[in-house]
Design a protein around this motif. Structure first.
Motif: not given
Ligand code: NOJ
Length: 868
Positions: A669-671, A776-781, A846-854
């Motif tokens: 995963x990359x952002x 956001x990118x990710x590799x899918x195999x 908002x100021x809260x930390x944000x996460x991305x998920x794949x």
């Protein structure tokens, strides 16, 4: 000839939005604030410029009577379509046809029956959503329909038992928003105006209409109120409608029920405030059928078209028609408002249809007979009314593909795909035909044989219906398999004898149905009574799987069903949800079962273990005396998976889940952050309200021109029956000035401030909301041995204490060859990362930390990364 007049047609509207919260039954009812004046169109809005140029030219030539005619339906069953407005013959425009449904042409012949919206959502495939919209649009156009009444984002799906969830897409607003936008683009590219409905909060069938509820023995005097707070409205229910506006939808349908105790079709906060002001919607709003409850006040609240035109079906009188003519003439409804209605209708028309030279409407919704009265309710105008035009083209292939790709493989321990099974036994009513024919129950209001659509106005007649039994048998014979089916759920001994034989692969078909509130089937008044399988489906599955160690279950349903009693049985080797597949049902499921289509559907809702686990539920009993039942959306933005996540409950199959015959591995995963700049609130103000053309003040000019055409019984006209306005109206408030009668600012035509959250010229809200902030990118195999389609899902956590654990924000659909790796790329816009700030009245990151998920589903999120 005599017109009866609606007493208080104009008056009742003064109560459209009560000024102060009303006390009733010891509780303070939720309150919808007044928002006036009704925003006038913006001819410079992006994508609407050319349409508005054409509309201006057309509307400037219209008389007041013609404008009223364009805004008012001619009455229930007065013409061929489910709704039509008056024609403008002087300018060459025939009566416009508004017609159902979201999955095909309702009640006609030689049309296709497409998979439901919900099944289409399960494809997670934008291309298929678009192509379905396009094909439905083509068919509608081929029948002479001008506005097709879909797609649906209300109900969104707050409650799994709600009757009409299948007409829409998913309780997830992002998935629904994509479904709305793609369908709208497809439909309108095919030359038919789409209609985003039902705006808004139309989440259940019970108590949506007083008459309907009374018919079921509920003594209520007003419809249900969906009580929705501002944040929930923006972050959940309005979201997909914003996508509809952004996609350029030409029309909206306001809904039956109330929102915060103001009726959907006279709620100025909803139509003026949210839809036209904040989202900058440039098309027109029509009422749902009989959802209009007032005249001038509905106009002031933003309603643009009255459907089907009469106050109640076949009363022959209208809140608009004659009354709207008078209301404009006496200044209660300002001239700019009727001009705005006409401009909006004609702009939507020209945006999509370009020219007033239209093919005729070539079918009648009311009969399949070739000849009959064109004015159906009146029984007048006997002529050819059905031309039986075949509009299906090659849509069967698309239907088959969507239904196959929308089929979700929930479980598979290895029995699938089938490979020339030695002996295939197919069990269950849901595999077979309706013995009376697939169209034998009006608007599909029954559950006989295989289920391929729900019931109500959201239906179409089947041109044919391929049953699972027919398709599977054909395939089995071709393969040299032995094949037997038992198409009843109630032949236990014969079923046991069959499926206990050696070498059996048993496929059990079961279902659960629902639909629109005007049909009560087996005690299901539209909404389902429960979430269990119909026709003793659980017993059937349990029996068959107790006798056969290779039992495959196929579910056709309008939403989740409770499968906790049997899903984990080792004898149940596979479970598939085939949704509501439409006419090609049997072919589609055969394609999936045999692996011609490698399954790639993903569940568009959660399969909870219990009904209570969903939190919100249908309100089945009035809870406010005989006043409006009150349904408080207290769970806020937490519906479906967001609720289960918050409650930390385990589920059987989560939102987004679906298996393939191959396997996929996620990695890397990359952002990447974009340089989007800071959010700029919109500033400035509108132009003053424009008017187009003049009208005469001489009431003689508005009398029924009996020399030009005969009066049709109960038809709604814009004309007066006398030049005495008091008598022509019959309204007890007649003589009140507009200032006395209308809510404050309702007739104000001065420039209005733009909302900071709106887009000046950009439909869909402030355009900065759609800036991409991260990619956001990710590799899918593909780690298996066959080619497959994978649906990588991008979720975010916004990080605040009141935010859901994760919310879906984007998804892809990638075809990947075995051993190959493909890159998934998802984007996160500013809207995706914002919350609605109820004080600021704008979106804020908002100021809260944000996460991305794949990951592969809402609960299988293998990859994560911080958004910094
Ligand atoms: C009522 C339904 O709610 C709506 O969806 C439909 O389009 C109209 N009836 C017209 O049939």
């Amino acid at each position: 000839m005599k017109f009866s007049i609606v007493v208080a047609a104009l008056a009742s509207g003064a109560l459209a939005t009560p000024k102060y919260p009303q006390k009733l039954s010891k509780r303070t009812l939720e309150y919808s604030p007044p928002v006036y004046p009704s925003p006038w169109m913006n001819p410079e809005a992006d994508g609407w410029e050319a349409a508005y140029t054409q509309a201006r030219e057309f509307v400037s030539q219209m008389t007041l009577l013609e404008k009223v005619n364009l805004t008012t339906g001619t009455g229930w069953a007065s013409e061929q379509c489910v709704g039509q407005v008056g024609a403008i013959p002087r300018l060459g425009l025939r009566s416009l046809c508004m017609h159902d449904s979201p999955l095909g042409i309702r009640g006609s012949d030689y049309n296709s029956a497409f998979p439901s919206g919900q099944t289409t959502a399960a494809t997670f495939d934008r291309g298929l959503m678009y192509r379905r919209g396009y094909a439905i649009g083509q068919e509608a156009r081929g029948k002479g329909i001008n506005v097709i009444l879909g797609p649906v984002a209300g109900p969104l799906g707050r409650m799994p038992a709600a009757g009409r969830n299948w007409e829409g897409f998913s309780p997830d607003p992002v998935l629904t928003g994509v479904g709305m936008a793609e369908t709208i683009k497809g439909t309108q590219d095919a030359g038919v105006i789409a209609c985003a409905k039902h705006f808004i909060g139309n989440e259940q069938e019970h108590f949506r209409q007083v008459g309907e509820a009374r018919g079921y023995g509920f003594n209520i005097s007003e419809t249900l109120s969906s009580n929705i707070d501002d944040r929930t409205m923006h972050e959940l229910y309005l979201w997909p409608f914003a996508d509809a506006v952004r996609a350029g939808v030409g029309s909206f349908m306001c809904s039956y029920q109330q929102v915060n105790n103001s009726y959907g079709c006279q709620n100025s906060k909803l139509m003026n405030g949210l839809l036209k002001d904040e989202l900058g919607f440039q098309g027109f709003v029509m009422s749902d059928w009989q959802a209009q409850h007032t005249g001038a006040a509905a106009a002031a609240s933003g309603l643009d078209m009255s459907m089907p035109g009469d106050t109640e079906f076949n009363t022959g009188v209208s809140f608009w028609g004659t009354n709207l003519t008078l209301a404009v003439l006496n200044g209660t409804v300002p001239a700019y408002r009727i001009d705005d209605m006409a401009m909006r209708i004609m702009a939507a028309f020209f945006k999509v249809q370009k020219s007033v030279e239209l093919d005729p409407i070539n079918f009648s919704f009311w009969t399949l007979d070739t000849y009959g009265p064109i004015h159906w309710a009146a029984g007048e105008g006997y002529q050819q009314i059905n031309y039986h035009v075949d509009v299906r083209a090659d849509h069967a292939n698309l239907i088959r593909e969507i239904a196959a790709k929308g089929t979700v493989l929930l479980k598979n321990t290895g029995s699938l795909p089938l490979n020339k099974p030695k002996f295939l036994a197919v069990i269950g009513e849901d595999a077979g035909p309706n013995p009376n024919g697939p169209n034998s129950c009006a608007d599909r209001g029954c559950d006989n044989g295989t289920l391929a659509m729900g019931w109500g106005s959201g239906t179409a007649n089947y041109p044919y219906l391929i049953t699972p039994d027919a398709a599977l048998q054909a395939r089995a014979i071709k393969d040299g398999s032995r094949y037997e089916s038992i198409l009843t759920n109630y032949a236990a001994s014969q079923t046991k004898a069959l499926v206990s034989q050696d070498n059996v692969t048993a496929i059990v078909f079961v279902n659960a149905d629902s639909g629109e509130g005007y049909i009560n089937f087996d005690g299901n008044m539209g909404d389902r009574k429960n979430l269990t399988l119909w026709r003793d489906g659980d017993a059937l599955v349990k029996n068959v799987s107790s006798w056969c160690s290779n039992t495959i279950v196929v579910i056709h349903s309008t939403g989740p069903v409770l499968i906790g009693e049997w899903y984990d049985s080792p004898n149940i080797t596979a479970i598939l949800w085939a949704g509501l597949p439409g006419q090609e049902s049997g072919n589609s499921i055969t394609d999936v079962l045999y692996g011609k289509v490698n399954p790639s559907g993903r569940s568009p809702f959660t399969w909870g273990a219990t009904r209570e686990g969903y939190g919100a539920d249908v309100l089945y009993t009035p809870n406010n005396g005989n006043g409006a039942p009150q349904q408080d959306f207290t769970e806020g933005v937490f519906i479906d998976y967001r609720y289960f996540d918050k409650a930390n409950t385990s589920v059987i199959y989560e939102f987004g889940h679906g298996l393939s015959y191959t396997t996929f591995k996620y990695s890397n995963i990359q952002v990447q952050k974009s340089n989007a700049g800071v959010y700029q609130p919109t500033i400035g103000q509108t132009t003053p309200a424009p008017t187009f053309g003049n009208y005469s003040a001489d009431l003689n000019d508005y009398l029924f021109p009996s020399e030009e055409f005969p009066y049709v019984y109960q038809y709604i006209y814009p004309y007066l029956n006398t030049t005495d306005p008091r008598n022509a109206s019959g309204d007890p408030h007649f003589g009140q000035t507009a200032e006395e009668f209308m809510p404050p600012h309702a007739i104000d035509d001065s420039p209005q401030p733009l909302l900071r959250s709106s887009g000046k010229n950009a439909p869909g809200g402030n355009p900065a909301l759609y800036d991409v902030l991260y990619t956001v990118t990710a590799d899918i195999t593909n780690t298996g041995s066959i080619v497959g389609d994978e649906v990588p899902q991008l979720y975010v956590s916004l990080g605040g204490p009141d935010d859901p654990k994760v919310v879906l924000r984007d998804f892809g659909k990638l075809r990947i060859e075995p051993g190959q790796t493909a890159q998934f790329k998802g984007v996160l816009t500013r809207r995706d990362l914002s919350n609605w700030d109820v004080v600021l009245q704008d979106w804020v990151v908002s100021n809260y930390t944000k996460m991305a998920y794949v990951g592969k589903s809402s609960r299988d999120l293998g990859l994560s990364i911080v958004l910094s």
